[in-house]
Design a protein around this motif. Structure first.
Motif: not given
Length: 192
Positions: A3-13
């Motif tokens: 979940e956190l990886l998905h969130k962090k990726i979506n914060e950038t792209i």
């Protein structure tokens, strides 16, 4: 666990759910106990690591036995010896868990696959590497131009809970002072 990886990726792209499902297949989930090493100096860095939970540190011990901390890897951050990861040469650093940690590891072949099959992630990693370079340059310049007290107060203002999570001798190493100097700085600051 992703979940956190998905969130962090979506914060950038922007990444589609379908692409993220593919991303998940290329990572290796790993739990790392406190004081265990993810990487030891001299070994090639075979993984780059996303910290889902916990705290790690990247450090080196010089010929006099002094420890030099390059980076803390907090929840939501990436940590690796990027040069070793990209080239396969032995690492100059150790990476150790300071807390019980949950990690997502990716190998170089899987990372290459990821960049080829999900082109948006090439942009994501380029942005991360750019930001890391800028942060590293800023830290280097601060270490050369501002006082130890200013370095300490900046660290504490950016990461208020670090002094509860990291031993003082490691904070001293990170800001480039002795343990005794840090103790004096903390005393001076508390009396101001």
């Amino acid at each position: 666990m992703f979940e956190l990886l998905h969130k962090k990726i979506n914060e950038t792209i922007d990444i589609t759910d379908q692409d993220f499902e593919h991303v998940k297949t290329l990572f290796i989930p790993k739990k790392l106990r406190k004081k265990r090493f993810l990487l030891q100096e001299g070994d090639p860095c075979v993984y780059t690591c996303f910290v889902e939970r916990g705290l790690l540190r990247s450090f080196r011990i010089d010929e006099k036995g002094n420890e030099h901390i390059l980076q803390f890897g907090m929840q939501g951050w990436w940590i690796a010896d990027l040069y070793s990861f990209l080239t396969g040469v032995g690492s100059q650093y150790n990476i150790e868990a300071l807390e019980e940690s949950e990690l997502l590891l990716i190998t170089k072949p899987s990372w290459d696959t990821l960049l080829n099959e999900v082109p948006a992630l090439e942009r994501y990693f380029r942005i991360l590497i750019q930001n890391n370079l800028i942060a590293t340059q800023n830290r280097l310049m601060r270490n050369m131009t501002i006082s130890a007290e200013e370095r300490y107060t900046k660290l504490i203002s950016e990461f208020p809970d670090i002094s509860q999570r990291v031993p003082q001798h490691m904070i001293a190493s990170y800001i480039g002072v002795t343990r005794e100097t840090l103790s004096r700085l903390r005393s001076q600051i508390s009396h101001q």
